[in-house]
Design an enzyme around this catalytic site. Structure first.
Site, PDB file in Angstrom:
ATOM      1  N   ARG A   1       2.461   2.545   9.666  1.00 34.55           N
ATOM      2  CA  ARG A   1       1.677   3.258  10.686  1.00 34.55           C
ATOM      3  C   ARG A   1       2.547   3.781  11.826  1.00 34.55           C
ATOM      4  O   ARG A   1       2.065   4.593  12.622  1.00 34.55           O
ATOM      5  CB  ARG A   1       0.567   2.353  11.223  1.00 34.55           C
ATOM      6  CG  ARG A   1      -0.527   2.095  10.189  1.00 34.55           C
ATOM      7  CD  ARG A   1      -1.759   1.438  10.785  1.00 34.55           C
ATOM      8  NE  ARG A   1      -2.865   1.459   9.846  1.00 34.55           N
ATOM      9  CZ  ARG A   1      -3.199   0.455   9.027  1.00 34.55           C
ATOM     10  NH1 ARG A   1      -2.498  -0.661   9.041  1.00 34.55           N
ATOM     11  NH2 ARG A   1      -4.229   0.572   8.210  1.00 34.55           N
TER      12      ARG A   1
ATOM     13  N   GLN B   1      -2.864 -12.156   7.794  1.00 29.64           N
ATOM     14  CA  GLN B   1      -3.013 -11.888   6.354  1.00 29.64           C
ATOM     15  C   GLN B   1      -2.285 -12.947   5.533  1.00 29.64           C
ATOM     16  O   GLN B   1      -2.820 -13.487   4.558  1.00 29.64           O
ATOM     17  CB  GLN B   1      -2.462 -10.500   6.037  1.00 29.64           C
ATOM     18  CG  GLN B   1      -2.289 -10.245   4.545  1.00 29.64           C
ATOM     19  CD  GLN B   1      -1.959  -8.807   4.237  1.00 29.64           C
ATOM     20  OE1 GLN B   1      -2.839  -7.953   4.274  1.00 29.64           O
ATOM     21  NE2 GLN B   1      -0.700  -8.511   3.918  1.00 29.64           N
TER      22      GLN B   1
ATOM     23  N   MET C   1       8.750  -2.876  11.827  1.00 27.40           N
ATOM     24  CA  MET C   1       8.539  -1.790  10.857  1.00 27.40           C
ATOM     25  C   MET C   1       7.099  -1.819  10.362  1.00 27.40           C
ATOM     26  O   MET C   1       6.547  -2.884  10.071  1.00 27.40           O
ATOM     27  CB  MET C   1       9.464  -1.983   9.668  1.00 27.40           C
ATOM     28  CG  MET C   1      10.902  -1.977  10.061  1.00 27.40           C
ATOM     29  SD  MET C   1      11.732  -0.623   9.280  1.00 27.40           S
ATOM     30  CE  MET C   1      13.386  -0.848   9.919  1.00 27.40           C
ATOM     31  N   SER C   2       6.518  -0.632  10.267  1.00 26.83           N
ATOM     32  CA  SER C   2       5.144  -0.499   9.780  1.00 26.83           C
ATOM     33  C   SER C   2       4.967   0.918   9.257  1.00 26.83           C
ATOM     34  O   SER C   2       5.524   1.868   9.833  1.00 26.83           O
ATOM     35  CB  SER C   2       4.166  -0.739  10.934  1.00 26.83           C
ATOM     36  OG  SER C   2       2.883  -0.264  10.587  1.00 26.83           O
TER      37      SER C   2
ATOM     38  N   MET D   1       0.852  -1.196   0.000  1.00 28.51           N
ATOM     39  CA  MET D   1       0.000   0.000   0.000  1.00 28.51           C
ATOM     40  C   MET D   1       0.889   1.248   0.000  1.00 28.51           C
ATOM     41  O   MET D   1       0.434   2.338   0.368  1.00 28.51           O
ATOM     42  CB  MET D   1      -0.944  -0.028   1.202  1.00 28.51           C
ATOM     43  CG  MET D   1      -1.898  -1.232   1.132  1.00 28.51           C
ATOM     44  SD  MET D   1      -3.443  -0.986   1.979  1.00 28.51           S
ATOM     45  CE  MET D   1      -2.896  -0.686   3.632  1.00 28.51           C
TER      46      MET D   1
ATOM     47  N   HIS E   1       9.226  -3.569   3.561  1.00 28.14           N
ATOM     48  CA  HIS E   1       8.852  -3.802   2.158  1.00 28.14           C
ATOM     49  C   HIS E   1      10.099  -4.083   1.311  1.00 28.14           C
ATOM     50  O   HIS E   1      10.075  -4.939   0.433  1.00 28.14           O
ATOM     51  CB  HIS E   1       8.181  -2.561   1.557  1.00 28.14           C
ATOM     52  CG  HIS E   1       6.892  -2.167   2.203  1.00 28.14           C
ATOM     53  ND1 HIS E   1       6.742  -1.021   2.945  1.00 28.14           N
ATOM     54  CD2 HIS E   1       5.677  -2.769   2.192  1.00 28.14           C
ATOM     55  CE1 HIS E   1       5.493  -0.923   3.359  1.00 28.14           C
ATOM     56  NE2 HIS E   1       4.823  -1.971   2.935  1.00 28.14           N
TER      57      HIS E   1
ATOM     58  N   LYS F   1       4.950 -10.067   9.427  1.00 26.24           N
ATOM     59  CA  LYS F   1       4.380  -9.195  10.456  1.00 26.24           C
ATOM     60  C   LYS F   1       2.856  -9.291  10.426  1.00 26.24           C
ATOM     61  O   LYS F   1       2.206  -9.329  11.458  1.00 26.24           O
ATOM     62  CB  LYS F   1       4.796  -7.737  10.278  1.00 26.24           C
ATOM     63  CG  LYS F   1       4.265  -6.904  11.441  1.00 26.24           C
ATOM     64  CD  LYS F   1       4.737  -5.508  11.424  1.00 26.24           C
ATOM     65  CE  LYS F   1       4.033  -4.658  10.420  1.00 26.24           C
ATOM     66  NZ  LYS F   1       2.665  -4.275  10.788  1.00 26.24           N
ATOM     67  N   ASP F   2       2.306  -9.339   9.220  1.00 26.46           N
ATOM     68  CA  ASP F   2       0.865  -9.515   9.078  1.00 26.46           C
ATOM     69  C   ASP F   2       0.587 -11.016   9.033  1.00 26.46           C
ATOM     70  O   ASP F   2       0.240 -11.578   7.984  1.00 26.46           O
ATOM     71  CB  ASP F   2       0.380  -8.821   7.805  1.00 26.46           C
ATOM     72  CG  ASP F   2       0.563  -7.314   7.897  1.00 26.46           C
ATOM     73  OD1 ASP F   2       0.022  -6.711   8.828  1.00 26.46           O
ATOM     74  OD2 ASP F   2       1.290  -6.761   7.056  1.00 26.46           O
TER      75      ASP F   2
HETATM   76  O1  PAF Z   1      -0.225  -5.809   3.449  1.00 25.54           O
HETATM   77  C1  PAF Z   1      -0.648  -4.884   2.723  1.00 25.54           C
HETATM   78  O2  PAF Z   1       0.006  -3.844   2.541  1.00 25.54           O
HETATM   79  C2  PAF Z   1      -2.020  -5.022   2.062  1.00 25.54           C
HETATM   80  O3  PAF Z   1      -2.915  -5.654   2.896  1.00 25.54           O
HETATM   81  C3  PAF Z   1      -1.968  -5.693   0.684  1.00 25.54           C
HETATM   82  C4  PAF Z   1      -1.511  -7.141   0.782  1.00 25.54           C
HETATM   83  C5  PAF Z   1      -1.053  -4.918  -0.239  1.00 25.54           C
HETATM   84  C6  PAF Z   1      -3.375  -5.708   0.063  1.00 25.54           C
HETATM   85  O4  PAF Z   1      -3.869  -4.420  -0.100  1.00 25.54           O
END
Ligand code: PAF
Length: 281
Positions: A187, A153, A184-185, A30, A37, A149-150
């Site tokens: 946010r 997800q 790291m985030s 995002m 990332h 971290k997620d």
């Molecule tokens: O982890 C993220 O940044 C989001 O949830 C993703 C996987 C890009 C989907 O929008």
């Protein structure tokens, strides 16, 4: 490096690359990129011919009271960082181009999505699964890297890929931390200096129980209590959840077993941070 904004063009380019026998690695994001990332990009870069990064603040995974409008954005900086990582293509669509006004098909994962973050963010994983399924159709990746971290997800996406037979290998990218331990985030940017210091309690509480488990403690209610006590002493820290669950099913456990996932979310003012660890016994 090229930036593509149109979903149709992204799919055309991806299908041409596949026809030419190229392997495509994909890191969906995002934006507002950080070292976490970049580590996912590094991992993908070693394993594909063409590396695609998407930058899209996906509206459907935000609840009505969440931070969609305030979510940090800085495309120029992101573009620079992607170029440094050897990214070949950035997919940067407008929200209006990704969803028709009358979109009516959604991807809903039903076993793993209702707990942890899904319990506090109803509809969140439906938005994530739907956008990731769309991105997979547009980018045609051979492999896609998601950060640990997620944790939820990652597991929800793995389940979606398994159950809907997406021909995509999901690669897990380890959590990247600041030198003092904060995961790291994007946010983290919302935190005041004081909240930033206080936010270290997430990692500290995980370290505390990891050490108790290594000394033999297995009882989840006492481990959980020690986390609640540690975080409870931090001014302004409001626990959203602390859960001990089986790594694969995300079902709660009463005793720690091998690969118990401990996940927590803590709010500092309006900012909600998450962290996790997998306990190995
Ligand atoms: O982890 C993220 O940044 C989001 O949830 C993703 C996987 C890009 C989907 O929008």
């Amino acid at each position: 490096m090229k930036t593509i904004k149109s979903p149709d063009e992204m799919q055309r380019v991806a299908l041409d690359l596949k026809r030419a026998g190229k392997t495509i690695g994909f890191v969906p994001t995002m934006g507002f990129l950080h070292e976490g990332h970049l580590s996912l990009m590094k991992l993908a870069r070693t394993r594909c011919d063409v590396l695609v990064v998407s930058i899209f603040v996906n509206p459907t995974q935000f609840g009505p009271a969440e931070d969609l409008d305030a979510y940090p954005r800085d495309f120029e900086r992101d573009e620079f960082l992607c170029a440094q990582q050897g990214v070949d293509l950035i997919f940067y669509p407008e929200p209006g181009a990704m969803y028709s006004a009358d979109s009516s098909v959604w991807v809903d994962e039903e076993a793993l999505s209702g707990v942890l973050c899904g319990a506090s963010r109803p509809g969140h994983f439906r938005g994530v699964c739907t956008v990731v399924a769309k991105l997979f159709n547009l980018v045609q990746p051979d492999l896609a890297v998601f950060g640990e971290k997620d944790a939820q997800q990652l597991r929800v996406i793995e389940r979606m890929v398994r159950d809907l037979n997406f021909p995509v290998e999901i690669v897990r990218g380890p959590i990247v931390r600041e030198p003092d331990g904060l995961a790291m985030s994007s946010r983290n940017k919302y935190l005041s200096e004081e909240q930033r210091r206080h936010a270290l309690c997430l990692r500290r509480s995980l370290d505390l129980i990891t050490s108790s488990v290594s000394k033999g403690t297995r009882n989840v209610s006492s481990l959980r209590k020690s986390m609640v006590d540690l975080i409870g002493e931090i001014p302004g820290a409001e626990i959203d959840y602390i859960e001990f669950v089986a790594d694969d099913s995300l079902k709660p456990v009463l005793e720690v077993a091998d690969r118990t996932l401990v996940a927590l979310a803590v709010k500092f003012g309006k900012t909600r941070l998450i962290d996790n660890t997998v306990l190995v016994v």
